[in-house]
Scaffold this motif. Structure first.
Motif, PDB file in Angstrom:
ATOM      1  N   MET A 156     -48.925 -10.132 -46.225  1.00  0.00           N
ATOM      2  CA  MET A 156     -47.684 -11.106 -45.272  1.00  0.00           C
ATOM      3  C   MET A 156     -48.126 -11.005 -43.857  1.00  0.00           C
ATOM      4  N   PRO A 157     -48.258 -12.245 -43.507  1.00  0.00           N
ATOM      5  CA  PRO A 157     -48.706 -13.147 -41.695  1.00  0.00           C
ATOM      6  C   PRO A 157     -47.565 -11.493 -40.710  1.00  0.00           C
ATOM      7  N   SER A 158     -48.260 -11.501 -39.936  1.00  0.00           N
ATOM      8  CA  SER A 158     -47.538 -11.095 -38.991  1.00  0.00           C
ATOM      9  C   SER A 158     -47.120 -12.163 -37.396  1.00  0.00           C
ATOM     10  N   PHE A 159     -45.828 -11.626 -37.079  1.00  0.00           N
ATOM     11  CA  PHE A 159     -45.929 -13.178 -36.037  1.00  0.00           C
ATOM     12  C   PHE A 159     -47.185 -13.260 -35.015  1.00  0.00           C
ATOM     13  N   ALA A 160     -47.777 -11.943 -34.776  1.00  0.00           N
ATOM     14  CA  ALA A 160     -49.031 -11.585 -33.812  1.00  0.00           C
ATOM     15  C   ALA A 160     -50.528 -12.578 -34.842  1.00  0.00           C
ATOM     16  N   ASP A 161     -50.160 -13.253 -35.948  1.00  0.00           N
ATOM     17  CA  ASP A 161     -51.568 -13.509 -36.237  1.00  0.00           C
ATOM     18  C   ASP A 161     -51.123 -15.389 -35.668  1.00  0.00           C
ATOM     19  N   PHE A 162     -49.499 -15.412 -35.531  1.00  0.00           N
ATOM     20  CA  PHE A 162     -50.329 -17.417 -35.538  1.00  0.00           C
ATOM     21  C   PHE A 162     -49.217 -17.208 -33.574  1.00  0.00           C
ATOM     22  N   ASP A 163     -49.442 -15.546 -32.679  1.00  0.00           N
ATOM     23  CA  ASP A 163     -48.730 -16.098 -31.569  1.00  0.00           C
ATOM     24  C   ASP A 163     -50.337 -16.076 -30.691  1.00  0.00           C
ATOM     25  N   ARG A 164     -50.249 -17.487 -29.663  1.00  0.00           N
ATOM     26  CA  ARG A 164     -51.536 -18.027 -29.263  1.00  0.00           C
ATOM     27  C   ARG A 164     -50.667 -17.223 -27.870  1.00  0.00           C
ATOM     28  N   ARG A 165     -49.572 -17.604 -28.018  1.00  0.00           N
ATOM     29  CA  ARG A 165     -49.279 -16.982 -26.554  1.00  0.00           C
ATOM     30  C   ARG A 165     -49.054 -16.107 -26.261  1.00  0.00           C
ATOM     31  N   HIS A 166     -49.180 -14.777 -27.259  1.00  0.00           N
ATOM     32  CA  HIS A 166     -48.774 -13.642 -26.669  1.00  0.00           C
ATOM     33  C   HIS A 166     -47.799 -12.999 -26.105  1.00  0.00           C
ATOM     34  N   TYR A 167     -46.603 -13.228 -26.571  1.00  0.00           N
ATOM     35  CA  TYR A 167     -45.671 -13.196 -26.222  1.00  0.00           C
ATOM     36  C   TYR A 167     -45.011 -11.352 -26.633  1.00  0.00           C
ATOM     37  N   ARG A 168     -44.554 -10.979 -26.184  1.00  0.00           N
ATOM     38  CA  ARG A 168     -43.265  -9.895 -26.503  1.00  0.00           C
ATOM     39  C   ARG A 168     -42.858  -9.802 -27.326  1.00  0.00           C
ATOM     40  N   THR A 169     -42.973  -8.962 -28.484  1.00  0.00           N
ATOM     41  CA  THR A 169     -42.175  -9.262 -29.062  1.00  0.00           C
ATOM     42  C   THR A 169     -41.098  -7.931 -28.692  1.00  0.00           C
ATOM     43  N   VAL A 170     -40.354  -7.948 -29.722  1.00  0.00           N
ATOM     44  CA  VAL A 170     -38.417  -7.511 -29.900  1.00  0.00           C
ATOM     45  C   VAL A 170     -37.976  -7.642 -31.090  1.00  0.00           C
ATOM     46  N   ASP A 171     -37.333  -6.094 -31.398  1.00  0.00           N
ATOM     47  CA  ASP A 171     -35.497  -6.516 -32.509  1.00  0.00           C
ATOM     48  C   ASP A 171     -35.469  -7.475 -32.257  1.00  0.00           C
ATOM     49  N   VAL A 172     -34.452  -7.288 -33.324  1.00  0.00           N
ATOM     50  CA  VAL A 172     -33.265  -8.183 -32.848  1.00  0.00           C
ATOM     51  C   VAL A 172     -32.725  -8.254 -31.873  1.00  0.00           C
ATOM     52  N   ALA A 173     -31.583  -6.690 -32.055  1.00  0.00           N
ATOM     53  CA  ALA A 173     -30.823  -6.494 -31.190  1.00  0.00           C
ATOM     54  C   ALA A 173     -30.583  -7.139 -29.617  1.00  0.00           C
ATOM     55  N   THR A 174     -32.533  -6.169 -29.636  1.00  0.00           N
ATOM     56  CA  THR A 174     -32.637  -6.175 -28.196  1.00  0.00           C
ATOM     57  C   THR A 174     -32.717  -7.656 -27.875  1.00  0.00           C
ATOM     58  N   GLY A 175     -33.387  -8.257 -28.972  1.00  0.00           N
ATOM     59  CA  GLY A 175     -33.827  -9.846 -28.380  1.00  0.00           C
ATOM     60  C   GLY A 175     -32.781 -10.497 -27.745  1.00  0.00           C
ATOM     61  N   TYR A 176     -31.035 -10.319 -28.393  1.00  0.00           N
ATOM     62  CA  TYR A 176     -30.101 -11.096 -28.737  1.00  0.00           C
ATOM     63  C   TYR A 176     -29.283 -10.726 -27.272  1.00  0.00           C
ATOM     64  N   ASP A 177     -29.428  -9.125 -26.719  1.00  0.00           N
ATOM     65  CA  ASP A 177     -29.492  -8.603 -25.980  1.00  0.00           C
ATOM     66  C   ASP A 177     -29.888  -9.392 -24.930  1.00  0.00           C
ATOM     67  N   GLY A 178     -31.258  -9.511 -24.282  1.00  0.00           N
ATOM     68  CA  GLY A 178     -31.719  -9.930 -23.793  1.00  0.00           C
ATOM     69  C   GLY A 178     -31.278 -11.287 -23.991  1.00  0.00           C
ATOM     70  N   TRP A 179     -30.386 -12.437 -24.319  1.00  0.00           N
ATOM     71  CA  TRP A 179     -30.606 -13.734 -24.862  1.00  0.00           C
ATOM     72  C   TRP A 179     -29.005 -14.735 -24.225  1.00  0.00           C
ATOM     73  N   ALA A 180     -28.237 -13.297 -24.628  1.00  0.00           N
ATOM     74  CA  ALA A 180     -26.707 -12.924 -24.373  1.00  0.00           C
ATOM     75  C   ALA A 180     -26.273 -13.832 -22.334  1.00  0.00           C
ATOM     76  N   PRO A 181     -26.865 -13.236 -22.083  1.00  0.00           N
ATOM     77  CA  PRO A 181     -26.398 -13.323 -20.705  1.00  0.00           C
ATOM     78  C   PRO A 181     -26.925 -15.728 -20.298  1.00  0.00           C
ATOM     79  N   THR A 182     -27.711 -16.124 -20.890  1.00  0.00           N
ATOM     80  CA  THR A 182     -28.204 -17.170 -20.950  1.00  0.00           C
ATOM     81  C   THR A 182     -27.604 -18.119 -22.170  1.00  0.00           C
ATOM     82  N   TYR A 183     -27.355 -17.763 -23.220  1.00  0.00           N
ATOM     83  CA  TYR A 183     -27.057 -18.647 -24.051  1.00  0.00           C
ATOM     84  C   TYR A 183     -26.027 -19.612 -24.278  1.00  0.00           C
ATOM     85  N   GLU A 184     -25.135 -19.526 -23.840  1.00  0.00           N
ATOM     86  CA  GLU A 184     -24.202 -21.205 -23.692  1.00  0.00           C
ATOM     87  C   GLU A 184     -25.117 -22.432 -22.655  1.00  0.00           C
ATOM     88  N   GLN A 185     -26.336 -21.304 -22.044  1.00  0.00           N
ATOM     89  CA  GLN A 185     -27.105 -22.231 -20.820  1.00  0.00           C
ATOM     90  C   GLN A 185     -28.070 -22.983 -21.778  1.00  0.00           C
TER      91      GLN A 185
END
Length: 80
Positions: free
Chosen positions: A1-30
């Motif tokens: 199965m391909p990984s995200f990195a196989d398609f990522d041309r911008r070299h985004y830092r990847t994190v687990d789901v909980a960490t990602g949503y914790d970082g997004w939560a403060p600006t989610y509504e905006q």
């Protein structure tokens, strides 16, 4: 199965789901515009007055649960 990195041309830092949503939560509504969920729900022809219980399951701030309550759902529960 391909990984995200196989398609990522911008070299985004990847994190687990909980960490990602914790970082997004403060600006989610905006950053999640009403047109992305609330406007779409508004187009549905639902008789929410007949729905006694509704659940907003998934990620987010519970605004779908609030939307359901505003339209007559007697009990709405949000779960992230």
């Amino acid at each position: 199965m391909p990984s995200f990195a196989d398609f990522d041309r911008r070299h985004y830092r990847t994190v687990d789901v909980a960490t990602g949503y914790d970082g997004w939560a403060p600006t989610y509504e905006q950053t999640v515009l009403a047109e992305m969920d609330l406007a779409l729900l508004g187009r549905l022809r639902l008789d929410l007055g007949r729905i006694q219980r509704a659940a907003d399951l998934g990620c987010g701030t519970g605004r779908i649960g609030g939307w359901l309550r505003e339209r007559g759902s007697r009990t709405s529960t949000a779960s992230t």
